[in-house]
Design an enzyme around this catalytic site. Sequence first.
Site, PDB file in Angstrom:
ATOM      1  N   CYS A 114       0.814  -1.220   0.000  1.00  0.00           N
ATOM      2  CA  CYS A 114       0.000   0.000   0.000  1.00  0.00           C
ATOM      3  C   CYS A 114       0.850   1.273   0.000  1.00  0.00           C
ATOM      4  CB  CYS A 114      -0.940   0.007   1.197  1.00  0.00           C
ATOM      5  SG  CYS A 114      -1.991  -1.446   1.242  1.00  0.00           S
ATOM      6  N   HIS A 251      -3.431   7.087   2.568  1.00  0.00           N
ATOM      7  CA  HIS A 251      -3.787   5.796   1.977  1.00  0.00           C
ATOM      8  C   HIS A 251      -5.199   5.443   2.430  1.00  0.00           C
ATOM      9  CE1 HIS A 251      -4.024   1.685   0.924  1.00  0.00           C
ATOM     10  NE2 HIS A 251      -3.809   1.211   2.142  1.00  0.00           N
ATOM     11  N   ASN A 281     -10.064  -0.526  -0.188  1.00  0.00           N
ATOM     12  CA  ASN A 281      -8.597  -0.422  -0.149  1.00  0.00           C
ATOM     13  C   ASN A 281      -8.036  -0.976  -1.465  1.00  0.00           C
ATOM     14  OD1 ASN A 281      -5.871  -0.656   0.300  1.00  0.00           O
ATOM     15  ND2 ASN A 281      -6.079  -1.528   2.351  1.00  0.00           N
TER      16      ASN A 281
HETATM   17  N1  ACO Z   1     -18.321  -9.033   9.169  1.00  0.00           N
HETATM   18  C1  ACO Z   1     -18.772  -9.328  10.384  1.00  0.00           C
HETATM   19  N2  ACO Z   1     -17.979  -9.654  11.402  1.00  0.00           N
HETATM   20  C2  ACO Z   1     -16.668  -9.675  11.175  1.00  0.00           C
HETATM   21  C3  ACO Z   1     -16.101  -9.366   9.919  1.00  0.00           C
HETATM   22  C4  ACO Z   1     -17.002  -9.048   8.892  1.00  0.00           C
HETATM   23  N3  ACO Z   1     -16.583  -8.737   7.649  1.00  0.00           N
HETATM   24  N4  ACO Z   1     -14.773  -9.469  10.009  1.00  0.00           N
HETATM   25  C5  ACO Z   1     -14.478  -9.797  11.259  1.00  0.00           C
HETATM   26  N5  ACO Z   1     -15.614  -9.933  11.973  1.00  0.00           N
HETATM   27  C6  ACO Z   1     -15.788 -10.318  13.355  1.00  0.00           C
HETATM   28  C7  ACO Z   1     -14.582 -10.996  13.923  1.00  0.00           C
HETATM   29  O1  ACO Z   1     -14.594 -12.358  13.577  1.00  0.00           O
HETATM   30  C8  ACO Z   1     -14.757 -10.775  15.395  1.00  0.00           C
HETATM   31  O2  ACO Z   1     -15.661 -11.712  15.856  1.00  0.00           O
HETATM   32  P1  ACO Z   1     -15.421 -12.429  17.274  1.00  0.00           P
HETATM   33  O3  ACO Z   1     -15.427 -11.320  18.290  1.00  0.00           O
HETATM   34  O4  ACO Z   1     -16.587 -13.353  17.379  1.00  0.00           O
HETATM   35  O5  ACO Z   1     -14.099 -13.099  17.155  1.00  0.00           O
HETATM   36  C9  ACO Z   1     -15.456  -9.419  15.462  1.00  0.00           C
HETATM   37  O6  ACO Z   1     -15.933  -9.142  14.141  1.00  0.00           O
HETATM   38  C10 ACO Z   1     -14.551  -8.279  15.856  1.00  0.00           C
HETATM   39  O7  ACO Z   1     -13.335  -8.439  15.196  1.00  0.00           O
HETATM   40  P2  ACO Z   1     -12.206  -7.408  15.418  1.00  0.00           P
HETATM   41  O8  ACO Z   1     -10.971  -7.852  14.702  1.00  0.00           O
HETATM   42  O9  ACO Z   1     -12.104  -7.049  16.868  1.00  0.00           O
HETATM   43  O10 ACO Z   1     -12.828  -6.162  14.666  1.00  0.00           O
HETATM   44  P3  ACO Z   1     -12.208  -4.757  14.593  1.00  0.00           P
HETATM   45  O11 ACO Z   1     -13.134  -3.781  15.184  1.00  0.00           O
HETATM   46  O12 ACO Z   1     -10.790  -4.729  15.026  1.00  0.00           O
HETATM   47  O13 ACO Z   1     -12.216  -4.518  13.027  1.00  0.00           O
HETATM   48  C11 ACO Z   1     -10.774  -4.620  11.130  1.00  0.00           C
HETATM   49  C12 ACO Z   1     -11.552  -5.414  12.146  1.00  0.00           C
HETATM   50  C13 ACO Z   1     -11.729  -3.730  10.346  1.00  0.00           C
HETATM   51  C14 ACO Z   1     -10.081  -5.561  10.148  1.00  0.00           C
HETATM   52  C15 ACO Z   1      -9.728  -3.770  11.892  1.00  0.00           C
HETATM   53  O14 ACO Z   1      -8.909  -4.564  12.678  1.00  0.00           O
HETATM   54  C16 ACO Z   1      -8.899  -2.947  10.973  1.00  0.00           C
HETATM   55  O15 ACO Z   1      -9.368  -1.966  10.436  1.00  0.00           O
HETATM   56  N6  ACO Z   1      -7.608  -3.284  10.806  1.00  0.00           N
HETATM   57  C17 ACO Z   1      -6.762  -2.614   9.860  1.00  0.00           C
HETATM   58  C18 ACO Z   1      -6.860  -3.424   8.671  1.00  0.00           C
HETATM   59  C19 ACO Z   1      -6.789  -2.706   7.376  1.00  0.00           C
HETATM   60  O16 ACO Z   1      -7.363  -1.697   7.104  1.00  0.00           O
HETATM   61  N7  ACO Z   1      -6.046  -3.366   6.518  1.00  0.00           N
HETATM   62  C20 ACO Z   1      -5.901  -2.937   5.208  1.00  0.00           C
HETATM   63  C21 ACO Z   1      -4.634  -3.443   4.665  1.00  0.00           C
HETATM   64  S1  ACO Z   1      -3.314  -2.686   5.458  1.00  0.00           S
HETATM   65  C22 ACO Z   1      -3.256  -1.181   4.990  1.00  0.00           C
HETATM   66  O17 ACO Z   1      -3.729  -0.888   3.941  1.00  0.00           O
HETATM   67  C23 ACO Z   1      -2.655  -0.208   5.878  1.00  0.00           C
END
Ligand code: ACO
Length: 324
Positions: A114, A251, A281
């Site tokens: 990214c 980004h 993304n």
């Molecule tokens: N739909 C529904 N539920 C979901 C989904 C989904 N698509 N994905 C995950 N969950 C569930 C998980 O399984 C978890 O369930 P559990 O509690 O029963 O285990 C629950 O939601 C919460 O999961 P968390 O990981 O705590 O959710 P969080 O609020 O942290 O959000 C996310 C997850 C959006 C991926 C977050 O961690 C994030 O934004 N991380 C950064 C990732 C990113 O943007 N990456 C892009 C690539 S890197 C870059 O470009 C910089």
Amino acid sequence: MSIRSEIIGFGHYLPNKVLTNDDLSKMVETSDEWIRTRTGIISRHIAQDEITSDIAGRAAAMALKNASVNPQDVDLLILATVTTDNTTPSTAAKVARDLGMRAGAPAFDISAACSGFVYALTMADNMIRLGQVKTAVVIGAETLSKIVDWTDRNTCVLFGDGGGAVVLRAKEGKGDASDTGILSTCIFADGSMYDNLKTTGGVSSTQNAGVVFMNGKEVFKHAVGSLSQAAETAMSDAGINKEDIDWLVPHQANIRIIESVREKLDLPEDKVIISLDHHGNTSAASIPLALSENIESGRLKKGDLVVLTAMGAGFTWGGAAVRL
Ligand code: ACO
């Protein structure tokens, strides 16, 4: 006097097919509400009969037209991507051929996930300032849909396909922050974070591309710090303050990451460009895509002082300060 790289053209391309959050909720256990509130994404574009070189070529052709530059007059093409058409040669070489660039002008890919566009912009800017080239095309383009595991709700809701491009041209400047063009660039990497965001395979290890794996919480934590640091470094290297800037173009990964960075940098909401809602993304494509769309809509204007900041797998991160 010093040589600056001025951005003289912008282009972007998104494949026609749109995949909404509701569409995704029929494929994996998720909902529009979960995706919107956790990521800010509403829909993304998916390539069907197009591959990365097609998307990169369309974005670059638009940027060249916008700059009124003939492909024969381009001295350098750099393409940032993690979704190459073939393992070798570079996808940049194919794009150079498709655009009709002259034989002899260098073309190569950069792999920095990214942060790829900021890495590529840094390379092109340095080559222009050294006098090696005068006119360069810098592209970020991806078909991430090809390496996403469409059964993994943790990752498949985040990514989309698309491309963005800019044309740079050497120009004499005063050497201070009043110049137009790229005022500073900075790039960083920390390989100890390798396993937190990667594909599960690769040519040398598994002889296939693998699919995206992400340790979401770890990425989130580091992303906020890295994106803020890169923006601050770009500003201080350019000799400008946050009060001077017209726009932050981060980004486009996740609205909550962007909001945390905005708060950390203490910037008002109306100075931050957000476009991830309709394309998700798109990795290396995200910053040039956001730039080009907002130039086209008239939101970004000639003379505006813009700070770019990116972070991605590696981990890699980087920033740039640019007067449009
Ligand atoms: N739909 C529904 N539920 C979901 C989904 C989904 N698509 N994905 C995950 N969950 C569930 C998980 O399984 C978890 O369930 P559990 O509690 O029963 O285990 C629950 O939601 C919460 O999961 P968390 O990981 O705590 O959710 P969080 O609020 O942290 O959000 C996310 C997850 C959006 C991926 C977050 O961690 C994030 O934004 N991380 C950064 C990732 C990113 O943007 N990456 C892009 C690539 S890197 C870059 O470009 C910089």
